[in-house]
Design a protein around this motif. Structure first.
Motif, mmCIF file in Angstrom:
data_model
loop_
_atom_site.group_PDB
_atom_site.id
_atom_site.type_symbol
_atom_site.label_atom_id
_atom_site.label_comp_id
_atom_site.label_asym_id
_atom_site.label_seq_id
_atom_site.Cartn_x
_atom_site.Cartn_y
_atom_site.Cartn_z
ATOM 1 N N LYS A 37 0.819 -1.219 0.000
ATOM 2 C CA LYS A 37 0.000 0.000 0.000
ATOM 3 C C LYS A 37 0.848 1.262 0.000
ATOM 4 C CE LYS A 37 -3.203 -2.722 2.733
ATOM 5 N NZ LYS A 37 -2.285 -3.876 2.909
ATOM 6 N N VAL A 38 1.835 1.290 -0.913
ATOM 7 C CA VAL A 38 2.722 2.459 -0.969
ATOM 8 C C VAL A 38 1.947 3.701 -1.404
ATOM 9 C CG1 VAL A 38 4.834 1.147 -1.384
ATOM 10 C CG2 VAL A 38 3.471 1.937 -3.340
ATOM 11 N N ASN A 39 2.432 4.855 -0.973
ATOM 12 C CA ASN A 39 1.813 6.135 -1.327
ATOM 13 C C ASN A 39 2.413 6.733 -2.594
ATOM 14 O OD1 ASN A 39 2.082 6.113 1.990
ATOM 15 N ND2 ASN A 39 0.063 6.676 1.216
ATOM 16 N N VAL A 40 3.633 6.311 -2.910
ATOM 17 C CA VAL A 40 4.342 6.826 -4.081
ATOM 18 C C VAL A 40 5.164 5.680 -4.656
ATOM 19 C CG1 VAL A 40 6.233 8.374 -4.807
ATOM 20 C CG2 VAL A 40 4.551 9.194 -3.167
ATOM 21 N N THR B 97 0.989 19.262 1.823
ATOM 22 C CA THR B 97 -0.352 18.717 2.070
ATOM 23 C C THR B 97 -0.607 18.514 3.569
ATOM 24 O OG1 THR B 97 0.310 16.382 1.960
ATOM 25 C CG2 THR B 97 -0.312 17.432 -0.129
ATOM 26 N N LYS B 98 0.377 18.860 4.373
ATOM 27 C CA LYS B 98 0.300 18.691 5.836
ATOM 28 C C LYS B 98 -0.015 17.244 6.223
ATOM 29 C CE LYS B 98 -0.901 23.449 7.005
ATOM 30 N NZ LYS B 98 -0.829 24.033 5.654
ATOM 31 N N GLY B 99 0.624 16.343 5.475
ATOM 32 C CA GLY B 99 0.476 14.931 5.824
ATOM 33 C C GLY B 99 -0.685 14.236 5.133
ATOM 34 N N ASN B 100 -1.452 14.964 4.311
ATOM 35 C CA ASN B 100 -2.516 14.315 3.529
ATOM 36 C C ASN B 100 -1.863 13.475 2.430
ATOM 37 O OD1 ASN B 100 -4.642 13.572 1.923
ATOM 38 N ND2 ASN B 100 -5.357 15.654 1.483
ATOM 39 N N ALA C 260 -3.729 3.103 -9.570
ATOM 40 C CA ALA C 260 -3.718 3.292 -8.111
ATOM 41 C C ALA C 260 -3.912 4.762 -7.728
ATOM 42 C CB ALA C 260 -2.403 2.772 -7.531
ATOM 43 N N LYS C 261 -3.809 5.661 -8.732
ATOM 44 C CA LYS C 261 -3.909 7.103 -8.502
ATOM 45 C C LYS C 261 -2.880 7.582 -7.469
ATOM 46 C CE LYS C 261 -8.859 7.559 -9.628
ATOM 47 N NZ LYS C 261 -8.641 7.362 -11.054
ATOM 48 N N ILE C 262 -1.632 7.176 -7.716
ATOM 49 C CA ILE C 262 -0.526 7.654 -6.875
ATOM 50 C C ILE C 262 0.588 8.176 -7.779
ATOM 51 C CG2 ILE C 262 -1.009 6.138 -4.895
ATOM 52 C CD1 ILE C 262 1.295 4.331 -5.874
ATOM 53 N N ASP D 30 -3.396 11.728 0.027
ATOM 54 C CA ASP D 30 -4.197 11.578 -1.193
ATOM 55 C C ASP D 30 -3.306 11.825 -2.422
ATOM 56 O OD1 ASP D 30 -6.730 11.555 -2.779
ATOM 57 O OD2 ASP D 30 -6.061 13.602 -3.189
ATOM 58 N N GLY D 31 -3.362 10.894 -3.373
ATOM 59 C CA GLY D 31 -2.478 10.946 -4.535
ATOM 60 C C GLY D 31 -2.591 12.241 -5.312
ATOM 61 N N GLU D 32 -3.823 12.695 -5.505
ATOM 62 C CA GLU D 32 -4.008 13.914 -6.298
ATOM 63 C C GLU D 32 -3.452 15.135 -5.558
ATOM 64 O OE1 GLU D 32 -7.911 14.109 -7.966
ATOM 65 O OE2 GLU D 32 -7.546 16.134 -8.743
#
Ligand code: PHB
Length: 385
Positions: free
Chosen positions: A91-94, A318-321, A114-116, A323-325
């Motif tokens: 579940k990587v973010n990037v 993003t202050k820790g958000n 995956a929209k990342i 979300d990929g977009e």
């Protein structure tokens, strides 16, 4: 099939975890060729990522940053499988890394699904970032670094050139950019030679260069292959035959330049990074990199170092958000001072705008370096419309 499976898995995953569950870890899936013929690229980028984290810590906007390194050995099928596993299991973010163009391209559909963000640290074919809005590049493009060299050649009494490039994306980009610009300036390209990517034997191509007898040969080979090329260039006596060697800086890659010997001296290249770049920021970078990794940093290392910077900065914005977009939007348009000089990520193309330097290989304190002698500021990739 694979796409459907992936979509299904992603859906099941979001249902199982729910978006409300805050994750404290921010995961970067880093896919690099750590073995095989392009392992030097992997070593350089991995070393730079480690340096960035040593200098900047592992906590960003309250999240613990975790890098998961995977070795694709330079094989696109493996890259694709690893990218899928990183998305579905870890579940990587990037997704980041990508030592060669085919490896970056293999990941495009997975990051998009995956929209990342897919942060390309090495691969340098212009069109990669056009494949999907989820791709962003921290390194460079071949047309970007080639055009200033074509201009330089035309102004420095080089009239006839043979181009010799590796036969895949970045080589064809380099060939096209050089020919277009050089012929516009009145130069002539006598022949366009393309050498296979895997296990190249340059000898028959160098013979054809010699037969055509140009003022110069323009060369692109991917980093890692420069020493083989230079060895064969010298073995054929081309270094003494009056045919100048010019190219993008991939051929005089700082990682292997020092082992090339005298044949490399005097070679003129254009590039966005030299370990000899005269700035305080670069001196600190080279010293820190050598101390941590025991080798001289090359241009690919900067793609890794600045790629991490782009990711860290985005997460701060993003202050820790996660979300990929939101992350993509925070990556676009970033401007920063890199050891290579000023860099802006063009928000429209997601490619870096940066200085391109003209350099000549010289011996400095007994070591070979690409010594910069001119700067073309803020160069954009010329191929994007
Ligand atoms: C690429 O495959 O895009 C590539 C690899 C190595 C380089 C340049 C481009 O030096």
């Amino acid at each position: 099939m694979v796409k459907q499976w992936l979509a299904g898995a992603a859906l099941a995953l979001s249902l199982a975890t729910g978006t409300a569950v805050a994750q404290d870890t921010f995961k970067i899936g880093l896919i690099l060729p750590m073995t095989g013929p392009f392992a030097s690229t992997g070593r350089q980028i991995d070393g730079a990522v480690k340096l960035w984290m040593q200098q900047n810590g592992t906590t960003v906007a309250g999240k613990k940053v975790e890098v998961i390194l995977k070795d694709d050995a330079g094989t696109p099928e493996t890259t694709r499988r690893l990218a899928q596993e990183l998305v579905v299991n870890d579940k990587v973010n990037v997704l980041a890394g990508f030592g060669l163009t085919p490896l970056a391209l293999a990941t495009v559909p997975i990051a998009a699904q995956a929209k990342i963000p897919e942060v390309v640290m090495a691969a340098a074919t212009s069109s990669i970032t056009e494949q999907s809005p989820w791709v962003i590049r921290a390194g460079f493009t071949l047309p970007q670094v080639t055009v200033p060299l074509a201009d330089w050649a035309a102004k420095n009494n080089i009239k006839k050139v043979v181009t010799l490039v590796t036969d895949y994306g970045p080589g064809i980009d380099a060939e096209t950019a050089f020919k277009t610009r050089f012929t516009q300036a009145g130069g002539q390209v006598l022949a366009e030679l393309r050498v296979p990517l895997r296990n190249p034997d340059f000898a028959p191509f160098l013979q054809r260069v010699r037969d055509a007898n140009p003022d110069a040969v323009f060369v692109f080979v991917p980093s890692g292959q420069g020493s083989v090329f230079m060895k064969q260039f010298a073995e054929r006596g081309l270094d003494k035959g009056g045919i100048k060697l010019i190219g993008t800086g991939d051929v005089t890659d700082d990682d292997i330049l020092n082992d090339m010997g005298d044949v490399a001296q005097g070679v003129i290249t254009s590039f966005h990074y030299s370990a000899a770049h005269p700035s305080a920021a670069n001196k600190a970078y080279v010293d820190g990199f050598k101390k941590l990794n025991g080798m001289r940093p090359n241009f690919h290392s900067l793609g890794g170092y600045d790629g991490m910077r782009v990711i860290y900065k985005a997460l701060e914005t993003t202050k820790g958000n996660t979300d990929g977009e939101a992350l993509m939007n925070a990556m676009k348009g970033q401007s920063f001072e890199s050891p290579r000089g000023p860099v802006t990520i063009d928000p429209a193309t997601r490619d870096p705008i940066q200085n391109v330097y003209m350099r000549k290989v010289e011996k400095v304190n007994g070591e070979l370096y690409n010594v910069e002698f001119a700067t073309v500021p803020n160069v954009k990739d010329p191929m994007h419309k």
